[in-house]
Each structure stands twice: as C-alpha cells, then as structure tokens.
Design a protein around this motif. Structure first.
Motif, short mmCIF file in Angstrom:
data_model
loop_
_atom_site.label_atom_id
_atom_site.label_comp_id
_atom_site.label_asym_id
_atom_site.label_seq_id
_atom_site.Cartn_x
_atom_site.Cartn_y
_atom_site.Cartn_z
N SER A 122 -7.67 -2.32 -3.56
CA SER A 122 -8.12 -1.07 -4.14
C SER A 122 -6.94 -0.23 -4.63
O SER A 122 -5.92 -0.11 -3.94
N PHE A 123 -7.13 0.35 -5.80
CA PHE A 123 -6.19 1.31 -6.36
C PHE A 123 -6.97 2.59 -6.65
O PHE A 123 -8.00 2.55 -7.34
N ARG A 124 -6.48 3.69 -6.16
CA ARG A 124 -7.19 4.98 -6.31
C ARG A 124 -6.69 5.71 -7.55
O ARG A 124 -5.49 5.91 -7.72
N PHE A 125 -7.63 6.09 -8.42
CA PHE A 125 -7.28 6.85 -9.62
C PHE A 125 -6.78 8.23 -9.22
O PHE A 125 -7.42 8.94 -8.44
N ILE A 126 -5.64 8.61 -9.76
CA ILE A 126 -5.05 9.92 -9.47
C ILE A 126 -5.33 10.90 -10.62
O ILE A 126 -6.09 11.84 -10.46
N HIS A 127 -4.71 10.67 -11.77
CA HIS A 127 -4.97 11.52 -12.94
C HIS A 127 -4.33 10.88 -14.17
O HIS A 127 -3.47 9.98 -14.05
N PRO A 128 -4.71 11.34 -15.38
CA PRO A 128 -4.08 10.83 -16.60
C PRO A 128 -2.61 11.24 -16.65
O PRO A 128 -2.18 12.19 -15.99
N ILE A 129 -1.84 10.53 -17.48
CA ILE A 129 -0.42 10.80 -17.63
C ILE A 129 -0.20 11.64 -18.89
O ILE A 129 -0.55 11.22 -19.99
N GLU B 141 -2.85 4.93 -7.20
CA GLU B 141 -2.14 4.69 -5.95
C GLU B 141 -2.69 3.44 -5.31
O GLU B 141 -3.92 3.30 -5.16
N ALA B 142 -1.81 2.51 -4.93
CA ALA B 142 -2.23 1.29 -4.24
C ALA B 142 -2.67 1.64 -2.82
O ALA B 142 -1.93 2.29 -2.08
N ALA C 207 0.84 -1.20 0.00
CA ALA C 207 0.00 0.00 0.00
C ALA C 207 0.87 1.25 0.00
O ALA C 207 1.87 1.33 0.72
N HIS C 208 0.49 2.21 -0.85
CA HIS C 208 1.14 3.51 -0.93
C HIS C 208 2.60 3.41 -1.37
O HIS C 208 3.42 4.26 -1.01
N LYS C 209 2.90 2.37 -2.16
CA LYS C 209 4.25 2.19 -2.68
C LYS C 209 4.18 1.93 -4.19
O LYS C 209 3.17 1.45 -4.71
N PRO D 138 4.34 8.03 -4.82
CA PRO D 138 4.59 6.63 -5.23
C PRO D 138 3.45 6.05 -6.07
O PRO D 138 2.74 5.14 -5.66
N TYR D 139 3.28 6.57 -7.26
CA TYR D 139 2.19 6.14 -8.12
C TYR D 139 2.62 4.99 -9.02
O TYR D 139 3.80 4.79 -9.31
N ILE D 140 1.62 4.22 -9.47
CA ILE D 140 1.80 3.12 -10.41
C ILE D 140 1.06 3.50 -11.69
O ILE D 140 -0.05 4.04 -11.64
N SER D 141 1.67 3.23 -12.84
CA SER D 141 1.04 3.61 -14.10
C SER D 141 0.32 2.43 -14.75
O SER D 141 0.79 1.29 -14.70
#
Length: 254
Positions: free
Chosen positions: A194-201, A238-239, A28-30, A138-141
């Motif tokens: 759960s993965f929280r949507f942040i924004h487009p790249i 974000e995880a 989480a959060h990594k 620490p976002y995941i794409s």
C-alpha cells in the motif's frame, strides 16, 4: 488498459540527472534507497558548518539556480556509492561519494565546470539517515505519463520530456490528470503493498529547464496555470509496506 509502472528512477545527487532502476526495494515510510542522498552546496549557500539535517532545496545547487547541471549525465553504483559523471555520453570523472577522497574528485570537477555559474566552491554533503527530498517527509513521487503527454500536445504543443519533473515512479494507462482526483489518504496498491496518497506536487521554475540542453525554454508553471488552471504535475505518496517494485508491475487504486 492496465495502469502499470513504465520506469523507476532515483536521483542520488540532488540536482543532477536521475538513474533508471531495473527494480526498487522500498521500505515502509522511506524514500527509495539513495534517492536524494547527496546534495551539492557552497559555503555561501550553507554557511561554514555545512548541512547537519534536512533543509530546504533552496540551500543547494539545483536546476532552478544552476541549470548547467543539466548538461551532465550520471551513473551510480549503489553497492559502492560511486558516482560517474558523464558529458556528451563520455565518462569524465568518477568518485565514491561516501569517501572524502572520492568526493574531492567530483568536487574538483564541479568547481571547474561551474566556475562562472556559482559563487564559492561546490561541496558534496550527506547526513546519516537523511534524504533531501523537496519535502522533509519521506515521500515518493509518481508521474502520470498521460498527463505529461496531454500537457505537451494540447497546451505546449511540443513534446515534453518527463525528466523535467524528476519523478521516482512513472506510470501509464491512467487517463490524463486522473491522479489529481485522488483523495487524501486514498490507497494505491503495487505488488500487494500500500502507498498512501499525500497530495499533488506543485511545480516550480526548475521544470522550465530542458534536461537535454540546460536551457530554460518553456515556462512550465505559467503554461500549467494557463492550460489547466493549476501548478500540479505528479503526486506524492508514502509507502506503508516493504515491497520490491519493477517496471511492468500493475497498479490499482482503491
């Protein structure tokens, strides 16, 4: 059609080719473990003190400023932090990146390989508990393969290698560009996590470099602007939970 993971990738050395993962253990959060853990810089790009914390990608060697890096393949042993560099499919050097002597082996190769392309001597850096994603957070794409196919067939009129966009999780089964309709904070579920949507790249000119030829052959940002009136390809999430994911896992969007 089920939305599912088709591939998972990490990029142990920022700017170099990604590694396919049969599964990924995410905390989480990594970010994905060892993703963008190491960076390549020079004294002219980083200064005499090197790098002590997260800094912007413009400080490092990467495809947008050193496209010749695309000529190199990589293999990575996470248990020993050992990087093998390949050229034309053949291993040409190997070194443990968390060991000074191992780094020197890779650095000496890069110095010779990039001698006409960079000012200064390439050095490999890492910082404890730091990963050098394009964002400090620490976002995941995630990449939607349908969007990439649509971009290629309808706009560029040529097949586009998803590796131009250097994503972590490649998914299929979602309509083209549907990922851009998510709202901030919306939840994506994988294996109950759960993965929280942040924004487009937003995409830069690094994506214009062909990952197989190291040649800048398509102005990707310009074609995106002309074809779909934006510069987005892929999304950041974000995880929120610890989870293990693998290709074939289904994805649901709340």
């Amino acid at each position: 059609m089920t939305v599912e993971i088709k591939a998972i990738k990490r990029y142990p050395v920022k700017g170099m080719r990604g590694i396919d993962m049969p599964e990924a253990h995410i905390s989480a959060h990594k970010m994905i473990s060892d993703d963008r853990r190491f960076v390549i810089g020079t004294q002219s790009s980083l200064g005499q003190d090197g790098v002590q914390e997260w800094v912007r990608k413009s400080n490092f060697l990467q495809l947008v400023n050193t496209p010749k890096l695309a000529e190199l393949g990589t293999e990575y042993d996470a248990d020993t932090s050992t990087l093998t560099v390949l050229r034309n499919g053949r291993a040409i050097c190997k070194g443990k990146l968390d060991d000074a002597m191992g780094r020197t082996v890779i650095e000496d190769f890069l110095k010779a390989f990039l001698k006409n392309d960079v000012a200064g001597t390439p050095k490999i850096y890492s910082v404890p508990d730091t990963q050098f994603g394009d964002m400090k957070e620490p976002y995941i794409s995630i990449l939607n393969l349908a969007s990439i196919r649509d971009f290629g067939t309808r706009i560029v009129q040529s097949e586009i290698d998803p590796m131009r966009f250097r994503g972590n999780i490649l998914i299929d089964g979602l309509d083209p560009w549907k990922e851009l309709e998510l709202e901030e904070g919306q939840i994506i579920k994988i294996n109950g996590a759960s993965f929280r949507f942040i924004h487009p790249i937003t995409r830069c000119k690094a994506t214009s470099v062909n990952p197989d030829t190291a040649v800048s052959d398509i102005n990707v940002p310009l074609m995106l602007r002309k074809g779909v009136n934006h510069l987005y390809m892929g999304i950041y999430v974000e995880a929120l939970d610890d989870v293990t994911i693998k290709p074939g896992d289904a994805i649901t969007i709340s």
